[in-house]
Design a protein around this motif. Structure first.
Motif, PDB file in Angstrom:
ATOM      1  N   PHE A 145     -31.524  -6.400   7.573  1.00 29.81           N
ATOM      2  CA  PHE A 145     -30.177  -6.025   7.140  1.00 29.81           C
ATOM      3  C   PHE A 145     -30.059  -5.903   5.623  1.00 29.81           C
ATOM      4  O   PHE A 145     -28.956  -5.784   5.101  1.00 29.81           O
ATOM      5  N   THR A 146     -31.180  -5.942   4.918  1.00 26.33           N
ATOM      6  CA  THR A 146     -31.125  -5.861   3.466  1.00 26.33           C
ATOM      7  C   THR A 146     -30.621  -4.498   3.007  1.00 26.33           C
ATOM      8  O   THR A 146     -30.880  -3.467   3.642  1.00 26.33           O
ATOM      9  N   ALA A 147     -29.922  -4.487   1.881  1.00 25.76           N
ATOM     10  CA  ALA A 147     -29.459  -3.226   1.290  1.00 25.76           C
ATOM     11  C   ALA A 147     -30.469  -2.678   0.301  1.00 25.76           C
ATOM     12  O   ALA A 147     -30.318  -1.552  -0.185  1.00 25.76           O
ATOM     13  N   GLY A 148     -31.500  -3.460   0.002  1.00 26.03           N
ATOM     14  CA  GLY A 148     -32.524  -3.010  -0.930  1.00 26.03           C
ATOM     15  C   GLY A 148     -33.541  -2.111  -0.262  1.00 26.03           C
ATOM     16  O   GLY A 148     -33.429  -1.768   0.926  1.00 26.03           O
ATOM     17  N   ASN A 149     -34.565  -1.755  -1.013  1.00 25.38           N
ATOM     18  CA  ASN A 149     -35.594  -0.846  -0.517  1.00 25.38           C
ATOM     19  C   ASN A 149     -36.901  -1.543  -0.183  1.00 25.38           C
ATOM     20  O   ASN A 149     -37.874  -0.885   0.173  1.00 25.38           O
ATOM     21  N   ILE A 150     -36.945  -2.867  -0.335  1.00 27.75           N
ATOM     22  CA  ILE A 150     -38.112  -3.634   0.035  1.00 27.75           C
ATOM     23  C   ILE A 150     -37.665  -4.817   0.886  1.00 27.75           C
ATOM     24  O   ILE A 150     -36.499  -5.237   0.825  1.00 27.75           O
ATOM     25  N   ILE A 151     -38.586  -5.332   1.692  1.00 26.90           N
ATOM     26  CA  ILE A 151     -38.261  -6.501   2.506  1.00 26.90           C
ATOM     27  C   ILE A 151     -38.039  -7.702   1.605  1.00 26.90           C
ATOM     28  O   ILE A 151     -38.872  -8.023   0.750  1.00 26.90           O
ATOM     29  N   ASP A 152     -36.901  -8.322   1.780  1.00 27.45           N
ATOM     30  CA  ASP A 152     -36.545  -9.463   0.938  1.00 27.45           C
ATOM     31  C   ASP A 152     -35.746 -10.446   1.764  1.00 27.45           C
ATOM     32  O   ASP A 152     -34.891 -10.048   2.563  1.00 27.45           O
ATOM     33  N   PHE A 153     -36.039 -11.723   1.580  1.00 27.33           N
ATOM     34  CA  PHE A 153     -35.279 -12.771   2.268  1.00 27.33           C
ATOM     35  C   PHE A 153     -35.052 -13.926   1.300  1.00 27.33           C
ATOM     36  O   PHE A 153     -36.011 -14.439   0.725  1.00 27.33           O
ATOM     37  N   PRO A 154     -33.785 -14.310   1.106  1.00 27.14           N
ATOM     38  CA  PRO A 154     -32.565 -13.761   1.697  1.00 27.14           C
ATOM     39  C   PRO A 154     -32.376 -12.285   1.344  1.00 27.14           C
ATOM     40  O   PRO A 154     -32.849 -11.836   0.291  1.00 27.14           O
ATOM     41  N   VAL A 165     -49.199  -1.114  17.269  1.00 33.44           N
ATOM     42  CA  VAL A 165     -50.258  -0.513  16.451  1.00 33.44           C
ATOM     43  C   VAL A 165     -49.638   0.342  15.348  1.00 33.44           C
ATOM     44  O   VAL A 165     -50.120   0.361  14.211  1.00 33.44           O
ATOM     45  N   GLN A 166     -48.558   1.055  15.652  1.00 33.26           N
ATOM     46  CA  GLN A 166     -47.870   1.870  14.650  1.00 33.26           C
ATOM     47  C   GLN A 166     -47.337   0.990  13.526  1.00 33.26           C
ATOM     48  O   GLN A 166     -47.451   1.343  12.338  1.00 33.26           O
ATOM     49  N   ILE A 167     -46.776  -0.151  13.880  1.00 33.90           N
ATOM     50  CA  ILE A 167     -46.268  -1.076  12.854  1.00 33.90           C
ATOM     51  C   ILE A 167     -47.420  -1.606  12.008  1.00 33.90           C
ATOM     52  O   ILE A 167     -47.322  -1.685  10.774  1.00 33.90           O
ATOM     53  N   TYR A 168     -48.516  -1.957  12.657  1.00 26.96           N
ATOM     54  CA  TYR A 168     -49.690  -2.448  11.921  1.00 26.96           C
ATOM     55  C   TYR A 168     -50.207  -1.393  10.949  1.00 26.96           C
ATOM     56  O   TYR A 168     -50.504  -1.702   9.796  1.00 26.96           O
ATOM     57  N   ASN A 169     -50.302  -0.162  11.400  1.00 33.31           N
ATOM     58  CA  ASN A 169     -50.780   0.903  10.520  1.00 33.31           C
ATOM     59  C   ASN A 169     -49.840   1.110   9.334  1.00 33.31           C
ATOM     60  O   ASN A 169     -50.283   1.442   8.228  1.00 33.31           O
ATOM     61  N   SER A 170     -48.545   0.923   9.561  1.00 38.10           N
ATOM     62  CA  SER A 170     -47.568   1.131   8.497  1.00 38.10           C
ATOM     63  C   SER A 170     -47.617   0.028   7.451  1.00 38.10           C
ATOM     64  O   SER A 170     -47.543   0.294   6.248  1.00 38.10           O
ATOM     65  N   ILE A 171     -47.761  -1.229   7.894  1.00 37.26           N
ATOM     66  CA  ILE A 171     -47.735  -2.331   6.926  1.00 37.26           C
ATOM     67  C   ILE A 171     -49.012  -2.409   6.105  1.00 37.26           C
ATOM     68  O   ILE A 171     -49.055  -3.109   5.089  1.00 37.26           O
ATOM     69  N   ILE A 178     -47.442  -0.152   2.975  1.00 40.12           N
ATOM     70  CA  ILE A 178     -46.329  -0.833   2.320  1.00 40.12           C
ATOM     71  C   ILE A 178     -45.383  -1.362   3.395  1.00 40.12           C
ATOM     72  O   ILE A 178     -45.175  -0.697   4.421  1.00 40.12           O
ATOM     73  N   ILE A 179     -44.843  -2.536   3.186  1.00 38.84           N
ATOM     74  CA  ILE A 179     -43.927  -3.140   4.139  1.00 38.84           C
ATOM     75  C   ILE A 179     -42.506  -2.773   3.725  1.00 38.84           C
ATOM     76  O   ILE A 179     -42.020  -3.218   2.677  1.00 38.84           O
ATOM     77  N   THR A 180     -41.849  -1.970   4.521  1.00 39.37           N
ATOM     78  CA  THR A 180     -40.484  -1.543   4.238  1.00 39.37           C
ATOM     79  C   THR A 180     -39.528  -2.144   5.258  1.00 39.37           C
ATOM     80  O   THR A 180     -39.928  -2.502   6.367  1.00 39.37           O
ATOM     81  N   PRO A 181     -38.235  -2.239   4.908  1.00 44.99           N
ATOM     82  CA  PRO A 181     -37.290  -2.890   5.826  1.00 44.99           C
ATOM     83  C   PRO A 181     -37.113  -2.196   7.165  1.00 44.99           C
ATOM     84  O   PRO A 181     -36.647  -2.830   8.116  1.00 44.99           O
TER      85      PRO A 181
END
Length: 266
Positions: free
Chosen positions: A34-43, A221-227, A230-233
């Motif tokens: 649910f982040t509004a940014g462009n990268i995975i971030d927690f919080p 497998v698609q998720i693995y190939n993507s990360i 780069i890991i995107t939200p």
């Protein structure tokens, strides 16, 4: 039995620690989606649904998810008849070499998953069957079949043998007895095993990685190939959708047969 205050504190501390450890990965992924940014971030950096909207337009992810569902359906179609018959036979009948057969059926748990995956890859490769989805469905059915057998065996063990004898004494043949008495009695176990096989196959990664090619990648497998790039939200959003599908299957299981049937099968 009365517990001392120290025992109570230790008990609840361990229980809370287990709950936190089990819930933390899901909560982190949920928040990051649910982040509004462009990268995975927690919080999360603000709150936005844009990544859920984004995955609606990502055709590769949608097709990969559809392939995963197809693989899961193939797995269920293979494992339900095989697991049902094996579970009933091992639970109710004096099968010769039953002990050895039960050990053999547990081989997917004793052989490392990577070993099973490589073996299946070589087998299907020799048969020139790689490049299709149905070998992946068969492979996931093979490695997870003990779960189906356990679920059916749990229901079959509680079946009163007098019911089958009564049906036979009324003139019912073996097939009539099976379809009218035995199968309805083990239906809760069949439903439990089928839903469990669907969830396990939907989430299977390692075996799928070894059996797919670039044309038929499944969603894990698609998720693995993507990360790997780069890991995107949007990947976190896809993971949440995956979790929601699994949770829905569990809710359906509870509504149809009750979770106690699943817990007994374990």
């Amino acid at each position: 039995m009365n517990r001392s205050p120290t025992q109570t504190i230790v008990f609840w501390s361990v229980a809370i620690l287990c709950v936190v450890a089990l819930s933390a990965p899901t909560l982190v992924v949920l928040g990051a989606s649910f982040t509004a940014g462009n990268i995975i971030d927690f919080p999360p950096d603000g709150f936005s649904l844009k990544w859920y909207v984004a995955i609606l337009g990502e055709r590769d992810l949608q097709q990969a998810f559809l392939r995963s569902v197809i693989v899961a359906c193939i797995c269920v179609a293979v494992s339900v008849p095989a697991g049902t018959l094996a579970g009933i036979a091992l639970s109710k009948y004096q099968v010769k070499w039953a002990g050895a057969l039960q050990i053999y059926l547990l081989l997917p748990f004793t052989v490392p998953l990577i070993g099973s995956g490589i073996g299946l890859m070589l087998l299907f490769g020799e048969l020139r069957l790689l490049g299709s989805l149905w070998p992946i469905g068969i492979a996931t059915a093979v490695i997870n079949l003990p779960f189906m057998i356990w679920a059916v065996s749990s229901s079959a063990a509680s079946l009163d043998p007098d019911l089958e004898l009564a049906a036979q004494s009324c003139g019912a043949g073996p097939l009539q007895t099976f379809f009218n008495v035995t199968l309805p009695a083990v239906t809760p176990g069949v439903i439990t095993g089928a839903l469990l096989m669907f969830i396990l196959s939907l989430n299977e990664f390692l075996v799928s990685l070894l059996l797919v090619d670039a044309r038929i990648v499944t969603l894990p497998v698609q998720i693995y190939n993507s990360i790997r790039a780069i890991i995107t939200p949007d990947l976190a959003a896809v993971s949440v959708v995956f979790i929601a599908v699994a949770a829905l299957a569990i809710i359906i299981l509870d509504r149809i047969v009750g979770l106690e049937v699943f817990l007994k099968s374990k």
